[in-house]
Design an enzyme around this catalytic site. Sequence first.
Site, short mmCIF file in Angstrom:
data_model
loop_
_atom_site.label_atom_id
_atom_site.label_comp_id
_atom_site.label_asym_id
_atom_site.label_seq_id
_atom_site.Cartn_x
_atom_site.Cartn_y
_atom_site.Cartn_z
N HIS A 33 -27.59 -32.28 -18.30
CA HIS A 33 -28.67 -32.70 -17.40
C HIS A 33 -29.80 -31.67 -17.38
O HIS A 33 -30.97 -32.03 -17.28
CB HIS A 33 -28.11 -32.90 -15.99
CG HIS A 33 -29.09 -33.51 -15.04
ND1 HIS A 33 -29.44 -34.84 -15.09
CD2 HIS A 33 -29.79 -32.98 -14.00
CE1 HIS A 33 -30.31 -35.10 -14.13
NE2 HIS A 33 -30.53 -33.99 -13.46
N HIS A 79 -31.65 -40.98 -10.80
CA HIS A 79 -30.69 -40.59 -9.76
C HIS A 79 -29.54 -41.59 -9.82
O HIS A 79 -29.22 -42.27 -8.86
CB HIS A 79 -31.36 -40.58 -8.38
CG HIS A 79 -31.11 -39.31 -7.64
ND1 HIS A 79 -30.86 -39.25 -6.31
CD2 HIS A 79 -31.04 -38.02 -8.07
CE1 HIS A 79 -30.67 -38.00 -5.93
NE2 HIS A 79 -30.78 -37.24 -6.98
#
Length: 722
Positions: A33, A79
Site C-alpha cells: 500500500h 478505502h
Amino acid sequence: MLPAEDLKLVVEKLDRQPNDLEQGIFLNLWSEHCSYRSSYPLLKNFKTDGENVIIGPGDDAAIVKFDDEYILSVAMESHNHPSYIDPYSGAATGVGGIVRDVISMGTKPVAVLAPFYLGPLDSDKNRWIFDNILEGAADYSETIKVAGIRGESYFDERYSGNPLVNVVCVGVGKKENMMTSVSKTAGNRFILFGSKTGRDGLGGAAFASADMSEDDTPARETIPGGDAELEKRVIDATLEIIEKKLVECCRDLGASGLTGASVEMAEKGGFGFNLIADDVPLLFDDLTLYEIMLSETQERMLAEIKPENVEVVMEIMRKHNVWAADVGYLIEEPVYRVNFKGKLEAELPIHFIVSGVPRCELPSEAPAKRPDVHVSKKPELPADMKTCVLNMLSSYNLASRKTVWEKFAKTTLPEVYGESGGDAGIIKVTDKKGVAMTCGCEPAVCLLDPYTGSVMTVLENAMNLAVKGASGLCLVDNLNFGNPNKPEQYWYLKQSVLGLSDAAKKLNIPVVGGNVSLYNESAEFDTAILPTPAIGVLGIVSFEKPIPSSFFKESDETILLIGTTKAELGGSEYYRAADMEDSGVVPTVPENYDKIVEAIAKACASGEVTSAHDISRGGIAKAFASMLTDVGAEVDLTALGIDRADDLLFSESPARAILTVKSTDKIADIMKDIPCIAIGKTVAGSSLKMKVGKEELAFTKAEIDEASASIEKAMKIGYKYE
C-alpha cells in the site's frame, strides 16, 4: 511482525535486531500500500509529464495548469478494506483522506467523484453496504461543503466480499499558493494539527496489503472514524496558514500515520527527523508509542514551519479550534529518530526506510482456463425484443442512478455548472472556463482481456469529456486487483497497466498520480474481485459557446451516430445478463480512436451541437433511453448493416457517440474522416422509436422509467443486517 526476508534485510543494514517499533515502521512503510513494492516496476510505463503538468506522481496530489492564474489539484485513493467492515465510516474517511491530500497542496477542494464497485443488491448485506457507503460519502462531503459531482456504481457478485470504494478529489487554487511535501530547511519545526491521536486505523497500511479474512479482520471499532466538522475547520486552517506564507511544506496523515508523513517529508528534502512523541496530542493517556506512531486517526495534518512562525501558526489553530502541537524538527543527519519519555526508541537511516524496500516484478501468467474471447457464440435471439430491451434497462448496471445521485450529491454549490447525471460533471473556475471531470472502469471486459478493457476504460472516460467539448488534461488511477503473489492476478495487473499506459499516451493524457489497491480477495466468498483499473480524468471546458446537454433538448434536430458499430459483445452487459460472460468477441478498439475523440470534442465545442451522449455500457439501446426527456427520438438503424437486433442494440463497440444538431453542415466538415451517419430526428413528446431491420420498437418514457427503477426498488426493500 516483519516477514523473514524483510527482517533479514533490515538486520543486515542496521547491523542489529530492530525493536518492535522499528519493525512496525518497516512493516507499514514497506507494505504494498505504501511502497508499491510489486507494482512500482509496472507503473514506470506511464507517461507522467506534459506541458500542463506542474507536479506529477509522488506527492499527496498532482498539480496541473488551468490558466496563467489558477491551478488544479487532483488525487485518487481507495478505502476498500475498511468499507467492508464499516461502510459508513470507511466511505466517509475515504472522502476525508483524499480531500486532505488536495488541501495539503494549497488548493481548495471543490468536487469529489466516487466510483463504487459492489455486490448485487439482491442481498441484504450488499444493500446495507451500498446504503451506508452512499450515506457516509454524502454526509462527509455535505458537511465539508465539497460537491459530490460524479460517480459510478457497478455491481457484480465478485465484489460481495470485497467492495471497492474509490474516491477522486479535485481542488482549485492560485499558483502562488501551491504547496508540496518536500521539506526545506534543517531546524524547521513540524506542527501536527487536527484531531487528537487515537487507536483507530492502527496498522491500516499493512491491513490494506492483505487478503480479507474473517479471522484477521480488525474489529469495527478500530476502523478510522471521520469527524467532518473538524475536517472543515482543518481545511480552513490549512488554507489560511498556506495563504499567509507560513508553511514550508505540508502533508496529510494517511497510511502509516505520523510515521509515514514525517519520514517521507523529511526524506524528500534530503534531511533526517527528530520526533518527540511525548508532544503528540492523545485521545487516550494509555496509548503506547507503537500506537502513537502508526495510528491512522483521521483529520490530521503535518506542516513544516520556520521557528519564528510557530506561535503565529498555533494562534491560527486556536482560532479555528483545531488541536496543534510542535512534535519535532528537521536535522541535517539523514536519520529518523523517535524519542519518548526521555529515551531514544527508534533510530533508522531515513533513506533506507523510504527506498530500501525490495521492489521487483512478480511471476506473471495468464489464467490457465481463460475464456475464449474470440469465438462468435451467441445467445438465442429474443422473441420479444421490446421486452428484452426493458429487461436490460432494469439490470443493476444499466438502471437509473437517480436515487444514487440524489443521495450522493447532497451538496449543491454555485461552482457546479449545468445539469446533473450527465456524461461528465463540470465545476466553474472562471467566468469563461471550467473543469470537466469523469471517472469509471470496464471491469467485465478487463476480466476477459485486461489490456483491451483498460484501453476502453481510458477511451470511455475521454469520450465522456469529448461530448462536453473537452479534451483530456490529466488522468489519475486506482488499480484494484487481487493478490499479486498469485501469477494470474499479477498478470491482470500487468496487462491493465500496459493498456492504461498505451491509451493515455495515444490520447496525450499524462498519468499524474494514483493508487494501487491489491489483495482484494475474500476468504468469506473464496473470490477475487474483477480486475478494476478505475480512473478519473479531467478536461477544460469553455463557456463561451453552449455546452451540449447529455439529454434531448430540442425537437426536429438531426441525430448523428459517430463511430462504428460492430457485432462484438464479449464482456457486454447483454452477454452477462444472458449468463454468457465467457463468450463472445471482445470489442475491437478502432485504430484511429484518438482522432474520433478529437473530432467529437471539436464538434461539441463548436456551439453547433445541442445534445451529445457517449455510447458505452448497454449500447445504443441504453444511450437513447438515457437521453429521453419530454423530447424523444425516431431513428432508423438499418443502415448500420447488422442483421441481429440484439447485436445492434446492445453492442458496446467503443468510440461512439450520439449528437443532435440543427444543421449538419459544420459537423460534417469536422467529421470528414470519421464515421458519421444521420440516423433520425428528435421529436416532440416523450417517446422513442427505433427501427431495427424490419421491426420497429416503440417505448414511452414512462415504460423506460419504470424499467430503469430497479436500484430504487431494491433499496426501498431495506435490509436486515447489522
